[in-house]
Design an enzyme around this catalytic site. Structure first.
Site, PDB file in Angstrom:
ATOM      1  CG  HIS A 173      -5.695  -2.505  -1.471  1.00  0.00           C
ATOM      2  ND1 HIS A 173      -4.713  -3.163  -0.775  1.00  0.00           N
ATOM      3  CD2 HIS A 173      -5.397  -1.180  -1.384  1.00  0.00           C
ATOM      4  CE1 HIS A 173      -3.850  -2.257  -0.283  1.00  0.00           C
ATOM      5  NE2 HIS A 173      -4.246  -1.054  -0.641  1.00  0.00           N
ATOM      6  CD  GLU A 174      -6.615   1.397  -4.068  1.00  0.00           C
ATOM      7  OE1 GLU A 174      -6.757   2.384  -3.320  1.00  0.00           O
ATOM      8  OE2 GLU A 174      -5.522   0.816  -4.219  1.00  0.00           O
ATOM      9  CG  HIS A 202      -7.377   2.659   1.191  1.00  0.00           C
ATOM     10  ND1 HIS A 202      -6.634   2.741   2.353  1.00  0.00           N
ATOM     11  CD2 HIS A 202      -6.555   2.102   0.263  1.00  0.00           C
ATOM     12  CE1 HIS A 202      -5.425   2.261   2.138  1.00  0.00           C
ATOM     13  NE2 HIS A 202      -5.343   1.864   0.881  1.00  0.00           N
ATOM     14  CB  CYS A 224      -0.878  -0.031   1.253  1.00  0.00           C
ATOM     15  SG  CYS A 224      -1.998   1.364   1.418  1.00  0.00           S
TER      16      CYS A 224
END
Length: 185
Positions: free
Chosen positions: A153-154, A157, A110
């Site tokens: 993953h994004e 966030h 990351c």
């Protein structure tokens, strides 16, 4: 131009907050920010530009990584079968997912984490995402394997979740139940 100095690192409060929806249609400022985020990812993968501006290579970037608590993300990558993904998305949402789990045997990294975090990160093998893209179109993306991992993953966030929050702390390299690794063949 966004550089590594604009990216907040782990411990920053925005990385643990649930980001707010972006009002549609997006403002000029939000569109410019998302366009700049996409350009950063492209720049990070260009050897000459990355070296000149000391950029770490990435495949995705979410607004909270810039200290902006808004539901925006940009991606620029090719999956393992050569399909390209390159766009910015407002308010992306996972609307369905598979039961099957996958993971990258090399682990995940990351741009907001300046250290190696070893371990498998379990992810859904297939997801369907709805969002509004940079062109203002409402899109529905059916993603699998590596593309599904990048988007999860994004999107994590945007929900205040870091990739290492998914790693089994007591057995980081224990393959998740019923999971198949997603790797370059």
């Amino acid at each position: 131009m966004i550089t590594m100095t604009d990216i907040v690192r782990e411990g920053h409060p925005t990385l643990t907050e649930v980001a707010k929806d972006v009002a549609m249609p997006p403002s000029h400022e939000d569109k410019k920010m998302l366009t700049d985020m996409l350009q950063f990812i492209k720049n990070s993968q260009d050897e000459e530009t990355a070296k000149k501006y000391k950029l770490r290579a990435g495949v995705g970037l979410a607004a909270p990584q810039l200290g902006i608590s808004k539901r925006m993300l940009a991606v620029h990558f090719e999956d393992f079968k050569g399909k390209s993904y390159s766009d910015g998305y407002f308010n992306p949402k996972i609307i369905s997912h598979s039961v099957e789990i996958t993971y990258l045997s090399s682990g995940e990294g990351c741009l907001s984490v300046d250290r190696e975090v070893p371990g498998y990160v379990p992810r859904y093998a297939r997801i369907t995402v709805t969002a509004t893209n940079l062109a203002g179109e409402i899109v529905k993306l059916r993603l699998k394997d590596y593309a599904a991992i990048v988007f999860q993953h994004e999107i994590d966030h945007l929900n205040g979740i870091m990739f290492y929050d998914h790693i089994n702390n007591s057995e980081p390299f224990s393959a998740p139940a019923n999971a198949k690794p997603c790797d370059v063949n």
